[in-house]
Enzyme design. Structure first.
Site, PDB file in Angstrom:
ATOM      1  N   GLY A  15       0.692  -1.152  -0.159  1.00 36.14           N
ATOM      2  CA  GLY A  15       0.013   0.197  -0.043  1.00 36.14           C
ATOM      3  C   GLY A  15       0.823   1.059  -0.020  1.00 36.14           C
ATOM      4  O   GLY A  15       0.644   2.112  -0.930  1.00 36.14           O
ATOM      5  N   SER A 129       0.337  -7.260  -9.653  1.00 38.49           N
ATOM      6  CA  SER A 129       1.188  -8.041  -9.788  1.00 38.49           C
ATOM      7  C   SER A 129       2.593  -7.346  -9.742  1.00 38.49           C
ATOM      8  O   SER A 129       2.866  -6.428 -10.492  1.00 38.49           O
ATOM      9  CB  SER A 129       1.355  -9.284 -10.830  1.00 38.49           C
ATOM     10  OG  SER A 129       2.539 -10.091 -10.740  1.00 38.49           O
ATOM     11  N   LYS A 184      -5.773 -12.552 -12.904  1.00 36.71           N
ATOM     12  CA  LYS A 184      -4.603 -12.403 -11.983  1.00 36.71           C
ATOM     13  C   LYS A 184      -4.625 -13.813 -11.072  1.00 36.71           C
ATOM     14  O   LYS A 184      -3.337 -14.288 -10.932  1.00 36.71           O
ATOM     15  CB  LYS A 184      -4.888 -11.465 -10.779  1.00 36.71           C
ATOM     16  CG  LYS A 184      -3.824 -11.211  -9.749  1.00 36.71           C
ATOM     17  CD  LYS A 184      -2.474 -11.202 -10.160  1.00 36.71           C
ATOM     18  CE  LYS A 184      -1.509 -10.609  -9.146  1.00 36.71           C
ATOM     19  NZ  LYS A 184      -1.530 -11.487  -7.967  1.00 36.71           N
ATOM     20  N   HIS A 187      -2.574 -15.815 -13.763  1.00 33.27           N
ATOM     21  CA  HIS A 187      -1.101 -15.390 -13.783  1.00 33.27           C
ATOM     22  C   HIS A 187      -0.474 -15.848 -12.511  1.00 33.27           C
ATOM     23  O   HIS A 187       0.715 -16.507 -12.744  1.00 33.27           O
ATOM     24  CB  HIS A 187      -1.086 -14.006 -13.575  1.00 33.27           C
ATOM     25  CG  HIS A 187       0.018 -13.385 -12.830  1.00 33.27           C
ATOM     26  ND1 HIS A 187       0.699 -13.411 -11.811  1.00 33.27           N
ATOM     27  CD2 HIS A 187       1.163 -12.779 -13.586  1.00 33.27           C
ATOM     28  CE1 HIS A 187       1.756 -12.800 -11.694  1.00 33.27           C
ATOM     29  NE2 HIS A 187       2.012 -12.465 -12.557  1.00 33.27           N
ATOM     30  N   ASN A 188      -1.077 -16.011 -11.480  1.00 30.04           N
ATOM     31  CA  ASN A 188      -0.222 -16.558 -10.185  1.00 30.04           C
ATOM     32  C   ASN A 188      -0.324 -18.114 -10.546  1.00 30.04           C
ATOM     33  O   ASN A 188       0.741 -18.755  -9.883  1.00 30.04           O
ATOM     34  CB  ASN A 188      -1.207 -16.331  -8.852  1.00 30.04           C
ATOM     35  CG  ASN A 188      -1.000 -14.902  -8.519  1.00 30.04           C
ATOM     36  OD1 ASN A 188      -0.365 -14.113  -9.432  1.00 30.04           O
ATOM     37  ND2 ASN A 188      -1.187 -14.442  -7.059  1.00 30.04           N
ATOM     38  N   GLU A 191       2.583 -18.730 -12.461  1.00 32.27           N
ATOM     39  CA  GLU A 191       3.871 -18.463 -11.622  1.00 32.27           C
ATOM     40  C   GLU A 191       4.155 -19.803 -10.895  1.00 32.27           C
ATOM     41  O   GLU A 191       5.432 -19.822 -10.891  1.00 32.27           O
ATOM     42  CB  GLU A 191       3.495 -16.965 -10.808  1.00 32.27           C
ATOM     43  CG  GLU A 191       4.547 -16.762  -9.705  1.00 32.27           C
ATOM     44  CD  GLU A 191       4.244 -15.529  -9.075  1.00 32.27           C
ATOM     45  OE1 GLU A 191       4.176 -15.825  -7.633  1.00 32.27           O
ATOM     46  OE2 GLU A 191       3.407 -14.752  -9.533  1.00 32.27           O
ATOM     47  N   HIS A 452     -24.001 -45.760 -17.031  1.00 31.83           N
ATOM     48  CA  HIS A 452     -23.615 -44.203 -17.407  1.00 31.83           C
ATOM     49  C   HIS A 452     -23.950 -44.050 -18.641  1.00 31.83           C
ATOM     50  O   HIS A 452     -23.809 -42.763 -19.117  1.00 31.83           O
ATOM     51  CB  HIS A 452     -22.523 -43.725 -16.639  1.00 31.83           C
ATOM     52  CG  HIS A 452     -22.694 -43.817 -15.265  1.00 31.83           C
ATOM     53  ND1 HIS A 452     -23.497 -43.257 -14.518  1.00 31.83           N
ATOM     54  CD2 HIS A 452     -21.604 -44.363 -14.199  1.00 31.83           C
ATOM     55  CE1 HIS A 452     -23.357 -43.179 -13.095  1.00 31.83           C
ATOM     56  NE2 HIS A 452     -22.175 -44.095 -13.005  1.00 31.83           N
TER      57      HIS A 452
END
Length: 483
Positions: A15, A129, A184, A187-188, A191, A452
């Site tokens: 921040g 990021s 985001k 993105h992580n 990463e 099924h």
């Protein structure tokens, strides 16, 4: 008294740095923190003499902002975000904008956007990021939420974000409600995959080839000057050369148990919800889980003995194979990530610009790399590209790496070096290009024990059949379901 252009709540390091970034780009900033002492310490410390004003109550803070008010929250994801939204709503007026810049889970952002809009206000959930340095010098930003809010914050976001070498801002509008936080999250997840792949290469070099930190440093240094050039390769190069005051390699002193904040897990869960094979990132998450059971692994190493010897053969040839295998696996990771975003865009009716997303990731963020420019080019060539592997550039790249990739996985397996992400990437590659998978047998098994049903190759898609496999199972079938 002059009012501030933008306000920020939450004066942890991210921040504070984002505030200083905004002020340095010509914006006046109001700040508030639940712990009042932090406001005073910041205003009288790092922010002293700058166009930054601190406030001790939310009422004073909100009153100090220009209309439409723009309030950025950089607080811990979860309950704290909801608490501040509920406190802010009564203090704001129609058209004012609440912005969540934390790592919120995208379903929460979808819910919060609906709530805030129902009160006549606007909402943005933006991925940010780049860590502490990125917040100060220019992060990658991925905003989504209320489209009407974007024109009011575009100038601020695009001035404070990172820039590509061509001067393009690493920030553009992503889409409605939770789109920004979804991108985001992916993105992580990517990463997680990038980091784990690099760690597997490191393990092969160290355990399999017996290389020193200095030797590995030189390899990563060279790799960072070619197609693998990226922030994570760069910092790996630096980490391997770093020594403490006593001359000891710090990387060798670090306990091999990895932590995680949950965004990788969220990405995998989203892939399961979407029915998308995000295998590489899934293995990266599980690799961290395996690392966490350190004591159990140590005990197992004493029972499950018989570690193979060092990898034999031409070291330089093996290193070249490793480079190619890492590059090919990286392509798979991004192909899977973009495939997940494409699926989610259909589910949530987002109009995602995939080339634009690659551009946003080219600077400021943790996964920034030269490689992302090629992804942008692929989506410029074909905006509706189904999968990156179908782009001529990436198809050619993985096919050229095929022999080296297999050699690395085979040798790692033979000599007992775990490579979960690189091997799962290769398995996905083989599965994705396989015209006929053994799922026909799987469907027969499901129909045998659970009735099924299945489809047939000689009938139209969507028409289902059931076989009475035992002769006494009857003709009644269960409901058909998919994953």
């Amino acid at each position: 008294m002059a009012k501030q252009d933008v306000g920020l709540i939450g004066l942890a390091v991210m921040g504070e740095n984002l505030v200083l970034n905004m002020e340095s780009k010509g914006f006046s900033v109001a700040v508030f923190n639940r712990t009042i002492e932090k406001v005073d310490a910041f205003v009288n410390g790092r922010a002293k003499g700058k166009n930054i004003a601190g406030y001790h109550s939310l009422q004073e803070f909100v009153a100090a902002l220009n209309r439409p008010r723009k309030v950025i929250m950089l607080v811990k994801a979860g309950e704290a975000v909801d608490d501040f939204i509920n406190q802010l709503i009564p203090l704001l007026e129609p058209g004012d904008i609440i912005i969540d810049g934390g790592n919120s889970h995208f379903p929460d952002t979808i819910r919060r956007t609906a709530l805030v809009e129902s009160k006549g206000l606007l909402y943005i959930g933006t991925g940010v990021s780049g860590g502490e340095e990125g917040a100060l010098k220019g992060p990658s930003m991925m905003p989504g939420g209320s489209p009407a809010a974007w024109p009011h914050v575009k100038n601020i976001f695009q001035k404070i974000c990172a820039q590509t070498e061509e001067g393009e801002p690493c920030c553009e509008w992503v889409g409605e409600n939770g789109a920004g936080h979804f991108v985001k999250m992916v993105h992580n997840g990517i990463e997680y995959g990038d980091m784990q792949m690099i760690c597997e290469v490191y393990q092969i070099m160290k355990q399999g080839l017996g290389m020193t930190n200095e030797e590995m440093h030189e390899v990563f240094k060279a790799w960072n000057e070619a197609e693998l050039k990226s922030y994570l390769i760069e910092i790996t190069r630096d980490i391997l050369a770093y020594k403490d005051e006593q001359g000891q390699a710090v990387v060798d002193l670090i306990l091999d148990t990895a932590g995680q904040k949950g965004t990788g897990k969220w990405t995998v869960l989203a892939a399961l919800d979407e029915g998308q094979p995000l295998t590489l990132i899934g293995e990266a998450v599980f690799a961290r889980c395996l690392s966490a059971i350190k004591e159990e692994r140590v005990a197992a190493s004493k029972v499950l003995k018989g570690r193979p010897k060092k990898i034999r053969g031409d070291k330089q040839a093996m290193l070249e194979d490793l480079r190619r295998a890492l590059y090919a696996s990286k392509i798979i990771s991004y192909a899977q990530g973009f495939q997940l975003m494409r699926s989610a865009a259909k589910t949530y009716k987002w109009n995602l610009n995939y080339g634009g997303i690659a551009l946003m990731w080219r600077g400021g963020c943790i996964i920034r790399s030269m490689f992302l420019g090629k992804i942008k080019e692929a989506y410029v060539r074909k905006p509706d590209l189904t999968n990156l592997l179908l782009d001529p550039f990436f198809a050619d790249a993985v096919l050229k790496a095929d022999k080296s990739w297999r050699s690395v996985v085979v040798k790692a397996t033979k000599y007992g070096v775990p490579v979960p992400t690189m091997s799962s990437a290769l398995a996905f590659f083989d599965g994705y290009r396989c015209k006929r998978l053994p799922a026909n047998l799987l469907q027969a098994q499901r129909d045998y024990f659970g009735a099924h049903t299945y489809e047939r190759v000689d009938k139209k898609r969507g028409e289902v059949f059931h076989t009475n496999w035992t002769g006494h199972g009857g003709t009644t079938s269960a409901s058909t379901y998919t994953v």
